[in-house]
Design an enzyme around this catalytic site. Structure first.
Site, PDB file in Angstrom:
ATOM      1  CE  LYS A  53      -2.204 -10.102   2.403  1.00 38.84           C
ATOM      2  NZ  LYS A  53      -2.365  -9.021   1.438  1.00 38.84           N
ATOM      3  CD  GLN A  97      -4.784  -7.858  -1.014  1.00 38.06           C
ATOM      4  OE1 GLN A  97      -4.425  -7.893   0.162  1.00 38.06           O
ATOM      5  NE2 GLN A  97      -4.088  -8.426  -1.982  1.00 38.06           N
ATOM      6  CG  ASP A 120       0.842  -3.270   2.453  1.00 33.28           C
ATOM      7  OD1 ASP A 120       1.266  -4.437   2.390  1.00 33.28           O
ATOM      8  OD2 ASP A 120      -0.317  -2.936   2.147  1.00 33.28           O
TER       9      ASP A 120
HETATM   10  N1  GUN Z   1      -1.587  -7.005  -3.480  1.00 34.95           N
HETATM   11  C1  GUN Z   1      -0.620  -7.870  -3.839  1.00 34.95           C
HETATM   12  N2  GUN Z   1       0.400  -7.844  -2.952  1.00 34.95           N
HETATM   13  C2  GUN Z   1       0.063  -6.933  -2.011  1.00 34.95           C
HETATM   14  C3  GUN Z   1       0.706  -6.463  -0.823  1.00 34.95           C
HETATM   15  O1  GUN Z   1       1.826  -6.867  -0.458  1.00 34.95           O
HETATM   16  N3  GUN Z   1       0.018  -5.519  -0.117  1.00 34.95           N
HETATM   17  C4  GUN Z   1      -1.188  -5.051  -0.510  1.00 34.95           C
HETATM   18  N4  GUN Z   1      -1.766  -4.124   0.247  1.00 34.95           N
HETATM   19  N5  GUN Z   1      -1.811  -5.467  -1.604  1.00 34.95           N
HETATM   20  C5  GUN Z   1      -1.178  -6.399  -2.338  1.00 34.95           C
END
Ligand code: GUN
Length: 285
Positions: A53, A97, A120
């Protein structure tokens, strides 16, 4: 093998290019888009996702801020960090995360994020906005799946769409987005009796269960569009999806591979959501 491959990696690349243009325009107008990513603990898988990311941001011209906190972080400490980021005008998007260490309640942390920075789309305000058909942020994975369906030329209106999985992150918002696009939506889950009877009716099948290769070719309608959200390891430790690619690709019309399908699209849609947040903050959307 008869199915056409839905190449998420290639589609994500073109979306990133569009994001870079939007970021440059916004930066030239005085607002560089900014994304804060909070990583708590030492999970190697989470560390890889977060690194991707951050790299995507760098490629796109989005300023990124990585906040690493130890596995022993308390809920109060994490909430304090979230509040600090909420108050920072250079941060337009905040991503914590998941999963978080056991001592921290995930939903409590999600609800602490400023909904206007919740890229998100997990905050109950954003989940509710999606539910009533007025999404502010579409959760990245289902949003990416919708882009893949568009790319495949799917006729969503009136189609039978079956989503396997009912998580807050994928299954539920996926169902909402498909409904908004006028599909007839069925949500299946671990307690569904006769899963195959449902999946065999699907013109569009989205698998988001987290069980390696559980959707096999005999469960798929000939010509269906099959999108595999799964990210599992098979018996040999090799990365695989929820769909048994070998048998499913003999029957489906389109199929997304793992890796190289939904994963890159999820990351691309995070950039899109961050740009939307920054454009709104700058009064440009
Ligand atoms: N962990 C796995 N997928 C995601 C996601 O789309 N967002 C976040 N914040 N954590 C994750």
């Amino acid at each position: 093998m008869s199915a056409r491959i839905l190449d998420g990696a290639a589609l994500a690349k073109s979306i990133r290019a569009g994001c870079a243009e939007r970021a440059a325009t916004l930066t030239a107008a005085g607002t560089q888009p900014g994304l804060a990513v909070v990583l708590v603990g030492d999970s190697p898988a989470s560390a890889v996702y977060v690194r991707h990311k951050i790299n995507d941001c760098a490629e796109t011209g989005i300023r990124s801020l990585l906040e690493r906190l130890p596995a022993t972080t308390t809920e109060a400490e994490l909430l304090a960090k979230v509040r600090e980021l909420n108050a920072d005008p250079t941060v337009h998007g905040i991503l914590v995360q998941l999963p978080l260490p056991a001592q921290i309640r995930e939903q409590t942390v999600i609800e602490a994020i400023d909904p206007t920075k919740d890229v998100d789309g997990f905050h109950r305000m954003n989940a509710g906005a999606l539910m009533v058909g007025q999404p502010q942020f579409r959760p990245c994975t289902p949003y990416g799946v919708m882009k893949m369906l568009d790319h495949a030329g799917a006729m969503i209106r009136g189609a039978e769409a079956v989503v396997v999985g009912r998580s807050n992150i994928v299954g539920k918002p996926q169902a909402m987005l498909l409904l908004q696009a006028d599909a007839t939506v069925t949500v299946c889950h671990s307690r569904t009796t006769d899963l195959a009877a449902h999946t065999r009716r699907a013109d569009i099948l989205v698998a988001a269960v987290g069980r390696a290769k559980m959707i096999t070719g005999d469960m798929i309608k000939p010509g269906a569009i099959v999108i595999d959200v799964g990210m599992n390891r098979d018996e040999n430790g090799k990365l695989c999806g929820d769909v048994d690619f070998a048998s499913a690709s003999e029957v489906a019309g389109w199929i997304s591979p793992v890796p190289g399908g939904v994963g890159p699209m999820t990351r691309a849609m995070l950039l899109v959501n961050t740009l939307e947040a920054a454009e709104r903050a700058a009064g440009r959307s």
